[in-house]
Enzyme design. Sequence first.
Site, PDB file in Angstrom:
ATOM      1  N   CYS A  50      44.919  42.351  46.127  1.00 46.78           N
ATOM      2  CA  CYS A  50      43.707  42.123  46.905  1.00 46.78           C
ATOM      3  C   CYS A  50      42.693  41.289  46.133  1.00 46.78           C
ATOM      4  O   CYS A  50      41.747  40.766  46.717  1.00 46.78           O
ATOM      5  CB  CYS A  50      43.082  43.452  47.326  1.00 46.78           C
ATOM      6  SG  CYS A  50      42.689  44.544  45.948  1.00 46.78           S
ATOM      7  N   SER A 109      39.979  42.209  35.959  1.00 50.52           N
ATOM      8  CA  SER A 109      39.916  42.886  37.251  1.00 50.52           C
ATOM      9  C   SER A 109      38.497  42.918  37.812  1.00 50.52           C
ATOM     10  O   SER A 109      37.519  42.819  37.065  1.00 50.52           O
ATOM     11  CB  SER A 109      40.426  44.325  37.117  1.00 50.52           C
ATOM     12  OG  SER A 109      41.786  44.343  36.748  1.00 50.52           O
ATOM     13  N   GLY A 191      50.446  53.928  51.523  1.00 54.10           N
ATOM     14  CA  GLY A 191      50.997  53.195  50.387  1.00 54.10           C
ATOM     15  C   GLY A 191      50.392  53.660  49.075  1.00 54.10           C
ATOM     16  O   GLY A 191      49.737  54.703  49.003  1.00 54.10           O
TER      17      GLY A 191
END
Length: 446
Positions: A50, A109, A191
């Site tokens: 993402c 990140s 998930g």
Amino acid sequence: MSVLVVGLSHRTAPVALLERVSVSGDSLVKLLQDVHRDVHVVEAMVVSTCNRVEVYVEADRFHAAVTSISWLLSTHSGVPMDELAAHLYVHYEDRAIEHLFSVGSGLDSMVLGEGQILGQVRSALRLAQEEGTLGPTLNELVQQALRVGKRSHTETGIDRAGASLVGVGLTLAERALGPLEGTRALVVGAGSMSALSAATLQRAGLTDIVVVNRTHERAVRLAQTVGGRAAEFGDLERELARADLVISCTGATDVVVTADMVTPHRMFILDLALPHDVDLAVRRLPGVTLVDLESMQESGADAGTDDGGRAEAVASVRGIVAEEVAAYLSAERAARVTPTVVALRSKAAQVVETELERLAARLPELDGRVRAEVTQTVRRVVDKLLHEPTVRVKQLAESPAGDHYAEALRELFNLDPKVPEAVRRIETIDVEQGRNTEPSKKEAGL
């Protein structure tokens, strides 16, 4: 051959663009295969999350490979090249290795130090192995990146320096809803991210957790792990009406939660999917707070957290990354000379055997014990003569210009260039068949 990465991330592109470029499932496999089929690409791996889409390759031509990969990203995403190019970054050789190690360590990140990226890199590695697009170079590099990431999380406080996306989302949820104890939570999807979300909710003290997923069996399994309950996907609208806190992260390509499905009431929705699970029109509903990846990016993603040792942890991880990059490059340069050393020793062994056979033919009456002593002496002399140059060439090979020493060795001893290449092919086959090549390197004296 050189390692190259072409990509874009939350640091260089808005979430809306990342959403358009991101690939998964069959689309990810198609992109991976198309990259690997390029004439200038030898090995390929794609990391698509993402927060980033990155293509790692071993390429024989830098500019041609960059052009091809950029064009494929544009073609697969439908984003025009002139729009995409402004957000792409390119790292080559040393910088590419440093970037991958930093990514695996959580330094790159959106939420500093988050550990999910390790699993995502591991999944990318596994897919490339399954699709046959990986070879010895990327396989070894990515495996090392995973080890560096684990080391960074084990030896430093990087995990505590930044919360996970879910943790940040819950911090924002508390601002909107107040204390979360007693809150009714709904997790949409089953998930890995949904599992992390459910576990985080449970650790936060929430006991009323409902899981909804298209495959009901997976919803049941996830709900059982957190003491919650599963609901049918067809009941999603009813569960939305009951929930105070919603976390959605499915792999759907279309909107899962529309504005018509949401009954206006005081609720917080955290959309962690890419592309969006929740219709942005939901934001206009009274009482509803919708936070997605884009709004988290705009807010800095770590709202509500103090330094918590952040600077010290970042410095420590950067030190680890620098150390590991230097060690990897040194070992890589040393490994490149191994085929030449093997070729040299192979040639020496052939010369020894030829001369011993000639001696046997000329002196057939030679006593067996004497013959054995002569054989051992000749081999020992050759080993001693070769020891110093082979040790030195491996030491010198660790320098930035190390390849030149191996080349000089090949020229001085007139080594057959096909022999080193044959050694490399054997190592490649070992990796492709899942065998570890480390023993062969140790046997070669590295």
